[in-house]
Enzyme design. Structure first.
Site, PDB file in Angstrom:
ATOM      1  CB  SER A 439      -0.006  -2.746  -1.429  1.00 26.54           C
ATOM      2  OG  SER A 439       1.297  -2.935  -0.971  1.00 26.54           O
ATOM      3  CG  HIS A 460      -4.890  -4.022  -1.752  1.00 25.72           C
ATOM      4  ND1 HIS A 460      -4.976  -2.798  -2.359  1.00 25.72           N
ATOM      5  CD2 HIS A 460      -3.962  -3.879  -0.781  1.00 25.72           C
ATOM      6  CE1 HIS A 460      -4.139  -1.956  -1.787  1.00 25.72           C
ATOM      7  NE2 HIS A 460      -3.522  -2.588  -0.821  1.00 25.72           N
ATOM      8  CD  GLU A 472      -7.894  -1.831  -4.969  1.00 28.98           C
ATOM      9  OE1 GLU A 472      -7.007  -1.659  -4.094  1.00 28.98           O
ATOM     10  OE2 GLU A 472      -7.972  -1.139  -5.984  1.00 28.98           O
ATOM     11  CG  ASN A 510      -2.129   1.450  -2.926  1.00 25.70           C
ATOM     12  OD1 ASN A 510      -2.597   2.119  -2.013  1.00 25.70           O
ATOM     13  ND2 ASN A 510      -1.595   0.257  -2.726  1.00 25.70           N
TER      14      ASN A 510
END
Ligand code: NAD
Length: 729
Positions: A439, A460, A472, A510
């Site tokens: 991540s 991801h 992702e 993120n």
């Protein structure tokens, strides 16, 4: 155009067949509606026709309105939308009255809708105007009115008819939540009248047309003495329903979804007046919603662009890369979830961990999810056995030998991941693609451990894997097209929505979420009321406030990410003020929901009680509290400026992905259509002005990126400049 055709048999039963030949699923257009209207008029005027069946030549009845048509309607302005909607009402009303004498209510011809499969949106509103709805017993079929999910509401009479049929209370789950049912469930709910074997559908429809009595052709609301089930608004019971519904809708939507409000208003106001006036009211509110920028942005992101991404808009042009056998390394929270969704999609899975017990625990996670599905009637014992038989839990890497794709989900540690990469590549063939579910760690760096960096890619997933729809995909510097295509084909197989981004710290999602969480924490440290922070976020449409979100993802994870980021950034690290709060919380053992103690207090079962009062002792409240708008701006700009920077830096290459990814990945205010749509709504000029104010007060993190300043100067929008492939709906 031949979307509808009509034939009449020797018994005088006319069959109108819907078949949009250029598409796999029927969708309604304005022109097709005109055609349907002509055919209905012809059949009603023809003395040789005794009744009409409306059906489809496809396996399904219809998927709804063509949303591109809605986009065109909007371009003509509010009056054109209203006129178009009223024209639709007139056609459906002619079907409903079917030539009956308005005084005696006699002389109508029976009209039945025969649904072979799925009937959604206008595909159900049209049948609701017919006198009877018969559906084939097709367990795959979905029946319902899902308009609210894309920011509009049923505006072709569906709202008015369903409220009059069931009363507001029983209609609510179908209208306000867009609940979809199987034909049998729809029959049990009273939405449709009959379910028959697929091969009997047309025979039964004809039988009904030939035997229908005159009373069966009069809708309750057209009959004398009609009373609304559950009571009209001024009836004591009706009053309770509407007052309750209004509170419930506001609690769920925080007032930011115009469609939910308009739907409620159409139902309430419509219930006070005769049926035909209610349709006009519905049309007026529907027009208001269609003209609202939120509905166009939601349709664009949540329907048109989401579908385009799922259909491979960003897929490199290489041969099919369907995955037959998947390896998953690390059977923890993420690995177990990935194994489960893959096996559920029919893919053979080898699930590896360092001990057999850990691998077995990973497989047991899948069993737990399947058991839950069985309890809800969504999974059969046979499905469960099949899915579990596809997962091999082992410690033996040799089992990966003929895998097409391996997804690594071990600890977030570059050295551990490098060791796994080497062990996997020692057994897999040269065509196997190696993916990492990291991540935070840049893919290019992790690919350094691979002998085949062109076959190394980031995939991801978000937690929990079985619920979160976004995946992702991250292209490292050396990642090749085949690796990206295989990742995309895998995401298609498990029916999630992909975005493809370039490699950078935190990738896209993120990168935008962390500043949101940090801004919330920063405000707490400054003495802003934690409840103001949390509620301000929810009132602007974020599903969770930043403090709740960090409790869910865990404070120790936040500490780990902060520590690693600080080590990587050195003296440029901007978040020391945030870390002081975060590290202090961790020292207190308040690690979030999992520890039943975080920014919130929890009871013994882990149920959230309220914000933790110890926070106010450590961070006394400032006497001067900021305005709601200031708090909201800080949290929204923390996210959207990162999205703009990601675009400027080429991490994002397509704003469609930026918008769709934000809504599906971290719940960015769905009513807005995503960060770029939101910026377009307020305008780049205004956004830059707000940035100036925030920068002056809170520092350079709110400095407007050059691209935003440029758009402010030229008066352009993001979708105007970058969204050529994505016309605003
Ligand atoms: P976890 O601690 O729940 O699971 C990790 C698993 O990997 C454990 O079962 C462990 O035994 C196993 N493992 C460790 N080293 C191994 C090795 N050398 N060989 C085989 N198995 C090994 O962690 P998680 O939350 O599932 O996260 C896994 C990865 O996914 C991490 O890279 C994390 O950053 C990433 N990720 C996590 C989340 C999240 O919300 N938790 C979201 C997206 C991505």
């Amino acid at each position: 155009m031949t979307d509808f055709t009509m034939t009449t048999d020797a018994d005088g039963v006319a069959t109108i067949t819907w078949d949009v030949t250029r598409k796999s699923m029927n969708v309604m257009s304005t022109e097709a509606f005109g055609l349907l209207s002509d055919l209905i008029d012809r059949a009603l005027a023809d003395a040789g026709v005794r009744g009409i069946i409306i059906t489809s030549a496809k396996k399904d009845f219809a998927g709804g309105m063509d949303l591109n048509v809605i986009a065109r309607m909007r371009a003509g302005g509010a009056q054109a939308v209203f006129d178009g909607v009223m024209a639709m009402h007139h056609v459906l009303r002619r079907i409903e009255r079917a030539g009956m004498d308005p005084k005696t209510l006699k002389g109508a011809k029976p009209i039945v809708a025969a649904l072979p499969g799925t009937a959604l949106g206008i595909g159900l509103e049209l049948p609701l105007a017919c006198h009877r709805i018969i559906a084939a017993d097709n367990p795959k079929a979905k029946i319902g009115l899902p308009e609210i999910m894309v920011g509009i509401f049923p505006g072709a009479g569906g709202t008015t008819r369903l409220v009059r049929k069931f009363g507001a209370m029983l209609a609510a789950p179908f209208l306000l939540e867009g609940r979809l049912c199987s034909p049998k469930e729809a029959r049990a709910a009273g939405i449709i009248d009959e379910v028959v074997a697929p091969e009997d559908l047309l025979r039964r429809a004809k039988e009904w047309v030939l035997s229908a009595t005159e009373a069966e052709l009069v809708k309750p609301w057209d009959a004398r003495g009609y009373k609304m089930p559950g009571g009209a608004p001024y009836h004591p019971e009706g009053f309770m329903t509407f007052v309750g519904a209004s509170a419930m809708v506001h609690a769920r939507t925080m007032g930011v979804y115009p469609a939910a409000k308009a739907l409620l208003a159409a139902a309430y106001e419509g219930a006070l007046v005769p049926f035909d006036t209610a349709l006009r009211i519905e049309a007026r509110h529907f027009t208001g919603v269609l003209m609202h920028p939120s509905s166009s942005a939601m349709i664009r992101s949540l329907f048109i662009n989401k579908e385009a991404l799922e259909k491979g808009a960003k897929r490199p042009k290489v041969a099919d890369q369907t995955v037959k056998k998947l390896g998953v390394i690390g059977a923890g929270m993420m690995g177990a979830g990935i194994a489960h969704v893959a096996a559920s999609a029919g893919i053979e899975v080898v699930l590896i961990d360092s001990t057999q017990a850990a691998a077995d625990r990973g497989k047991a996670h899948s069993e737990g999810l399947l058991d839950k599905g069985m309890k809800r009637g969504k999974v059969t014992a046979e499905n469960k056995a099949e899915v579990l038989s596809r997962i091999t839990a082992t410690t033996d890497y040799a089992a990966l030998r003929d895998a097409d794709l391996v997804v690594e989900a071990v600890f977030e540690d570059a050295k551990v991941k490098a060791g796994v990469t080497a062990r996997v590549e020692a057994v897999t063939g040269p065509d196997c693609i190696h993916a990492t579910n990291t991540s935070t760690l840049p893919i290019t760096g992790l690919a350094g451990a691979s002998k085949r960096p062109e076959g190394f890619v980031g995939i991801h997933f978000f937690s929990p894997v079985d619920k979160m729809m976004l995946v992702e995909i991250i292209r490292g510097q050396k990642t090749g097209d085949v690796a990206v295509a295989r990742a995309l084909d895998f995401v298609r197989q498990i029916r999630n929505t992909p975005i493809v981004v370039n490699d950078a710290r935190f990738f896209y999602a993120n990168r935008c979420i962390i500043p949101y969480l940090n801004e919330g924490i920063r405000m707490v440290a400054e003495g802003v009321k934690p409840a103001l922070v949390e509620n301000a976020a929810k009132l602007v449409g974020m599903p969770l406030g930043p403090l709740q979100l960090i409790d869910e993802t865990s404070i120790d994870l936040g500490v780990k990410i902060a520590t690693a980021t600080r080590a990587a950034m050195g003296k440029d690290y901007p978040d020391a003020a945030v870390d002081r709060v975060l590290f202090w919380m961790a020292d207190q053992g308040r690690l979030g929901r999992k520890a039943k103690a975080g920014f919130y207090a929890y009871d013994d079962r882990g149920e959230r009680l309220g914000l933790w009062d110890g926070l106010a002792r450590k961070y006394p409240l400032d006497k001067m509290q900021p305005s709601l708008a200031d708090v909201q701006n800080r949290m929204l700009f923390a996210q959207v400026l990162e999205a703009v920077r990601a675009l400027e830096e080429g991490v994002l290459t397509d704003i469609r992905e930026g918008d769709v990814g934000a809504i599906l990945g971290w719940g960015f205010a769905p009513w807005s259509g995503g960060p770029f749509s939101w910026l377009d709504m307020i305008g780049a000029g205004r956004a830059v002005e707000i940035c100036h104010g925030l920068t002056a007060q809170f520092g350079p993190r709110f400095h407007a990126p050059a691209l935003l300043r440029e758009l402010a100067r030229t008066g352009e929008t993001f979708h105007g400049r970058f969204g050529a492939a994505t016309p605003a709906a």
